[in-house]
Design an enzyme around this catalytic site. Structure first.
Site, PDB file in Angstrom:
ATOM      1  N   MET A   1      36.742  37.387  24.105  1.00 49.91           N
ATOM      2  CA  MET A   1      37.027  36.065  23.542  1.00 49.91           C
ATOM      3  C   MET A   1      37.083  36.054  22.011  1.00 49.91           C
ATOM      4  O   MET A   1      36.607  35.116  21.375  1.00 49.91           O
ATOM      5  CB  MET A   1      35.988  35.053  24.041  1.00 49.91           C
ATOM      6  CG  MET A   1      35.923  34.937  25.552  1.00 49.91           C
ATOM      7  SD  MET A   1      37.496  34.438  26.285  1.00 49.91           S
ATOM      8  CE  MET A   1      37.448  32.693  25.888  1.00 49.91           C
TER       9      MET A   1
ATOM     10  N   HIS B   1      46.470  37.507  29.881  1.00 44.72           N
ATOM     11  CA  HIS B   1      46.242  36.079  29.617  1.00 44.72           C
ATOM     12  C   HIS B   1      46.684  35.271  30.847  1.00 44.72           C
ATOM     13  O   HIS B   1      47.748  35.541  31.408  1.00 44.72           O
ATOM     14  CB  HIS B   1      47.032  35.658  28.370  1.00 44.72           C
ATOM     15  CG  HIS B   1      46.770  34.249  27.982  1.00 44.72           C
ATOM     16  ND1 HIS B   1      45.614  33.855  27.334  1.00 44.72           N
ATOM     17  CD2 HIS B   1      47.489  33.113  28.185  1.00 44.72           C
ATOM     18  CE1 HIS B   1      45.642  32.547  27.142  1.00 44.72           C
ATOM     19  NE2 HIS B   1      46.769  32.074  27.643  1.00 44.72           N
TER      20      HIS B   1
ATOM     21  N   LEU C   1      39.559  37.292  18.391  1.00 51.30           N
ATOM     22  CA  LEU C   1      40.762  37.914  17.829  1.00 51.30           C
ATOM     23  C   LEU C   1      40.379  39.293  17.303  1.00 51.30           C
ATOM     24  O   LEU C   1      39.274  39.486  16.789  1.00 51.30           O
ATOM     25  CB  LEU C   1      41.295  37.065  16.676  1.00 51.30           C
ATOM     26  CG  LEU C   1      41.954  35.733  17.054  1.00 51.30           C
ATOM     27  CD1 LEU C   1      42.358  34.973  15.805  1.00 51.30           C
ATOM     28  CD2 LEU C   1      43.162  35.969  17.949  1.00 51.30           C
ATOM     29  N   ILE C   2      41.306  40.223  17.423  1.00 52.29           N
ATOM     30  CA  ILE C   2      41.065  41.581  16.915  1.00 52.29           C
ATOM     31  C   ILE C   2      41.494  41.619  15.441  1.00 52.29           C
ATOM     32  O   ILE C   2      42.579  41.144  15.086  1.00 52.29           O
ATOM     33  CB  ILE C   2      41.874  42.613  17.738  1.00 52.29           C
ATOM     34  CG1 ILE C   2      41.469  42.552  19.223  1.00 52.29           C
ATOM     35  CG2 ILE C   2      41.691  44.023  17.194  1.00 52.29           C
ATOM     36  CD1 ILE C   2      40.065  42.959  19.547  1.00 52.29           C
TER      37      ILE C   2
ATOM     38  N   GLY D   1      33.855  39.597  34.004  1.00 53.32           N
ATOM     39  CA  GLY D   1      34.343  40.970  34.160  1.00 53.32           C
ATOM     40  C   GLY D   1      35.020  41.265  35.482  1.00 53.32           C
ATOM     41  O   GLY D   1      35.040  42.413  35.924  1.00 53.32           O
ATOM     42  N   SER D   2      35.648  40.263  36.096  1.00 51.40           N
ATOM     43  CA  SER D   2      36.334  40.568  37.356  1.00 51.40           C
ATOM     44  C   SER D   2      37.546  41.475  37.097  1.00 51.40           C
ATOM     45  O   SER D   2      37.869  42.337  37.931  1.00 51.40           O
ATOM     46  CB  SER D   2      36.740  39.289  38.090  1.00 51.40           C
ATOM     47  OG  SER D   2      37.782  38.636  37.425  1.00 51.40           O
ATOM     48  N   ASN D   3      38.192  41.320  35.949  1.00 48.78           N
ATOM     49  CA  ASN D   3      39.296  42.234  35.620  1.00 48.78           C
ATOM     50  C   ASN D   3      38.778  43.638  35.317  1.00 48.78           C
ATOM     51  O   ASN D   3      39.417  44.633  35.678  1.00 48.78           O
ATOM     52  CB  ASN D   3      40.098  41.699  34.437  1.00 48.78           C
ATOM     53  CG  ASN D   3      41.104  40.652  34.879  1.00 48.78           C
ATOM     54  OD1 ASN D   3      42.146  40.969  35.424  1.00 48.78           O
ATOM     55  ND2 ASN D   3      40.761  39.384  34.680  1.00 48.78           N
TER      56      ASN D   3
HETATM   57  C1  GRF Z   1      41.027  36.320  32.663  1.00 49.51           C
HETATM   58  O1  GRF Z   1      41.591  35.191  33.269  1.00 49.51           O
HETATM   59  C2  GRF Z   1      41.942  36.860  31.583  1.00 49.51           C
HETATM   60  O2  GRF Z   1      43.270  36.567  31.799  1.00 49.51           O
HETATM   61  C3  GRF Z   1      41.458  36.119  30.351  1.00 49.51           C
HETATM   62  O3  GRF Z   1      40.076  36.004  30.523  1.00 49.51           O
HETATM   63  C4  GRF Z   1      39.746  35.983  31.907  1.00 49.51           C
HETATM   64  C5  GRF Z   1      38.666  36.984  32.134  1.00 49.51           C
HETATM   65  O4  GRF Z   1      38.149  36.898  33.413  1.00 49.51           O
HETATM   66  N1  GRF Z   1      41.850  36.804  29.149  1.00 49.51           N
HETATM   67  P1  GRF Z   1      37.161  38.032  33.980  1.00 49.51           P
HETATM   68  O5  GRF Z   1      35.966  38.071  33.035  1.00 49.51           O
HETATM   69  O6  GRF Z   1      37.921  39.311  34.008  1.00 49.51           O
HETATM   70  O7  GRF Z   1      36.767  37.548  35.351  1.00 49.51           O
END
Ligand code: GRF
Length: 195
Positions: free
Chosen positions: A91, A110, A93-94, A13-15
């Site tokens: 992780m 991505h 598909l929708i 969840g860093s994003n």
């Molecule tokens: C990210 O690299 C994103 O591009 C991909 O999954 C990863 C998720 O990383 N879809 P995080 O959980 O947000 O650290």
């Protein structure tokens, strides 16, 4: 008007955290009304709880099909008046159950320059292929695996001594800045168009 977003994630969840930070700093005008997570022990759940974001955590194995768990997700999204779905390391598909009601309002990030290296382990795939440039793609979500229309891309140079960890660090740094910025631009555009 400020959009309600649901963030879908399966992992660290860093994003997710970067999106919340951008919202807090008012670089992104959005209400993060829900985290949807398909992995009951994922770190992203702790991040959501610490930030006071409601969570819908489910175990796909407890359902007989994707349509069944997506129906439960849809109920949560409707209850919280979600406008947009933002995938951030989700992780799966929708399926049709969410694609139809949220047509054109589901985004994904991505870690490669699509259409190169879709699917799992995009960073490993890029290293394996020996490319000098990889990067980040933000795109709309459709039925396929990382196949929807591309909204934005940013290149990241691959160094000859890069490991998966070192390249992932630089790619994630780009992701954390690019995703909130592009979502903000998109919301701004769609609001302007609907006036
Ligand atoms: C990210 O690299 C994103 O591009 C991909 O999954 C990863 C998720 O990383 N879809 P995080 O959980 O947000 O650290």
């Amino acid at each position: 008007m400020t959009k309600n977003i649901a963030i879908f994630a399966s992992g660290s969840g860093s994003n997710f955290q970067a999106l919340l930070r951008a919202i807090e700093k008012q670089r992104l005008q959005a209400n993060p009304v829900l985290l949807v997570c398909d992995s009951p022990h994922a770190l992203v759940i702790d991040r959501a709880k610490a930030a006071g974001v409601d969570c819908f955590v489910f175990s796909p194995k407890a359902y007989s099909s994707k349509a069944m768990f997506e129906k439960d997700i849809l109920l949560q999204l409707q209850e919280k008046h979600v406008d947009w779905i933002v995938l951030a390391g989700y992780m799966r598909l929708i399926g049709e159950t969410l694609l139809t009601p949220f047509a054109g309002r589901i985004l994904n990030i991505h870690p490669s320059l699509l259409p190169s290296f879709p699917g799992k382990d995009a960073i490993g795939q890029a290293l394996q292929a020996g490319v000098n440039i990889s990067g980040v793609t933000i795109h709309y979500v459709d039925h396929g695996m990382d196949t929807g229309p591309i909204i934005a891309q940013q290149a990241v140079v691959v160094r000859s001594d890069d490991t998966k960890a070192s390249l992932a660090r630089r790619i994630q740094k780009v992701e954390h800045a690019l995703y909130p910025r592009i979502i903000q631009e998109l919301f701004h555009e769609t609001t302007a168009l609907s006036v």
